[in-house]
Write a protein that holds these residues in place. Sequence first.
Motif, mmCIF file in Angstrom:
data_model
loop_
_atom_site.group_PDB
_atom_site.id
_atom_site.type_symbol
_atom_site.label_atom_id
_atom_site.label_comp_id
_atom_site.label_asym_id
_atom_site.label_seq_id
_atom_site.Cartn_x
_atom_site.Cartn_y
_atom_site.Cartn_z
ATOM 1 N N GLU A 64 0.680 -1.292 0.049
ATOM 2 C CA GLU A 64 -0.155 0.065 0.002
ATOM 3 C C GLU A 64 0.762 0.976 0.075
ATOM 4 O O GLU A 64 0.582 2.328 -0.685
ATOM 5 C CB GLU A 64 -0.755 -0.021 1.206
ATOM 6 N N ARG A 65 2.247 1.143 0.722
ATOM 7 C CA ARG A 65 3.105 2.234 0.500
ATOM 8 C C ARG A 65 4.335 1.856 -0.013
ATOM 9 O O ARG A 65 5.172 1.474 0.656
ATOM 10 C CB ARG A 65 3.202 2.894 2.036
ATOM 11 N N ARG A 68 7.761 3.808 0.697
ATOM 12 C CA ARG A 68 8.289 3.405 2.054
ATOM 13 C C ARG A 68 9.110 2.054 2.152
ATOM 14 O O ARG A 68 10.184 1.793 2.598
ATOM 15 C CB ARG A 68 7.150 3.499 2.882
ATOM 16 N N SER A 151 11.251 7.047 5.289
ATOM 17 C CA SER A 151 10.247 8.101 4.796
ATOM 18 C C SER A 151 11.059 9.561 4.943
ATOM 19 O O SER A 151 10.997 10.441 3.933
ATOM 20 C CB SER A 151 9.243 8.414 5.929
ATOM 21 N N SER A 170 2.464 12.328 -1.908
ATOM 22 C CA SER A 170 2.973 11.298 -1.415
ATOM 23 C C SER A 170 1.883 10.044 -1.439
ATOM 24 O O SER A 170 2.034 8.758 -1.393
ATOM 25 C CB SER A 170 3.254 11.437 -0.142
ATOM 26 N N GLU A 171 0.802 10.757 -1.399
ATOM 27 C CA GLU A 171 -0.354 9.703 -1.366
ATOM 28 C C GLU A 171 -1.069 9.249 -2.623
ATOM 29 O O GLU A 171 -1.939 8.517 -2.873
ATOM 30 C CB GLU A 171 -1.758 10.200 -0.583
ATOM 31 N N SER A 173 -0.580 7.249 -6.285
ATOM 32 C CA SER A 173 0.124 6.235 -7.015
ATOM 33 C C SER A 173 0.787 6.821 -8.301
ATOM 34 O O SER A 173 0.152 7.721 -8.732
ATOM 35 C CB SER A 173 -0.734 4.956 -7.096
#
Length: 431
Positions: A64-65, A68, A151, A170-171, A173
């Motif tokens: 999902e991240r 990171r 991060s 950052s959120e 895609s």
Amino acid sequence: MIVEQIGEVLAEHWLTILAILGLIGVSGFFSGSETALTAASRARMHSLETSGETRAGTVSSLIERKDRLIGALLIGNNLVNILASALATSLLLSVFGDSGVALATLIMTLLLVVFAEVLPKSWAISTPDRFAMVVSPVVKVFVLVVGPLSSFINWIVRKIMALFGVTFASETSMLTAHEEIRGAVDLLHREGSVAKTDRDRLGGVLDLGELEVSDVMIHRTSMRMLNAEDTSEANVRAVLDSPYTRMPIWRGSTDNIIGIVHAKDVLRALADAANEPQRIDVTKIAQKPWFVPDTTSVPDQLNAFLRRKAHIAIVVDEYGEVEGLVTLEDILEEIVGEIADEHDTEVQGVRQEADGSVVVDGWVPIRDLNRALDWSLPDDEATTVAGLVIHESQTIPEEKQAFTFHGKRFIVMKRDRNRITRLRIRPADKL
């Protein structure tokens, strides 16, 4: 002599050698994990997670991240690679002197490329989902430890990229879900795993959100309508002769749509009137018309059709003037392609010529032409082929004028007043 020297080195520095080999193994773990986790199917993980596979849920939470995750794995990979190379250089310097640097570079490059990059990544990419689930528990712990540092590094990278005018949230895609699906379907089509019709249907679903009803409607010049001032016999005959089950009816002006006449209602009224059409007033059996703005998105219109249990709507512009009509079938055809039944009349809008060119009527929608011939003409600024030529040429062309754009040669064959009614299109490289 050399064998004895190697034996002495192994006996004296066995702990350092084991540490180097262990670090190469850890590097391979990081490389394989990165490949597997980035290649893992989110849809497959979601399916396994709903089936009770806890490791699939761990994989889903990691990917999902991705920024990171990848940052943490790269930190770990580079850390062990640098440490392994430093130990190898120190060891070979103590044994071979200054030439140990060159030997360390050669040996470590070979070992890292084979055992820390190619081998683990090839293994991971062969079964990414299974590999990802196996390594996910360990990777999750590592990301929790190194995540804050990752991060921070990502924040520095974004600031540096911003200096060059490159920004991304950052959120967000890098690839939207629609782009990922479309890319996968296109790739499978090129490989022969997905048929063209299936690709077009999936593409139609993905494209719905980008369309407005004005892109899929039947233009007012092509609408079949009834005139309330005509005789009852003429209107009944027009309904019975029409291939459509619903027809708008107007009075005074075609912009004054007063109702929608359904063929079933006409047949029912005709039966009640003992087959005497002159006794029927079609305006009394017409249903109330439904008007929608031309800027309504196609998904919203589809939902409205389903919610109201309706099949037809009159499309109007911002001034309330009629632009055309849209039906539930028009929207469904954007997904499944042309829907024909035993009452439809075939429209010859596209005709292949023996010389490889294509003769196209000006009203043919660009999307239909792209779907039929597997072309990629843009439909952002124009809906029809004639509209595309006018937009690109910035003029209303004369007959026999020719234009070249988007890899195609467009020749105006026929023009009626200010409307282009027929064109010939051929590849630009076959003039």
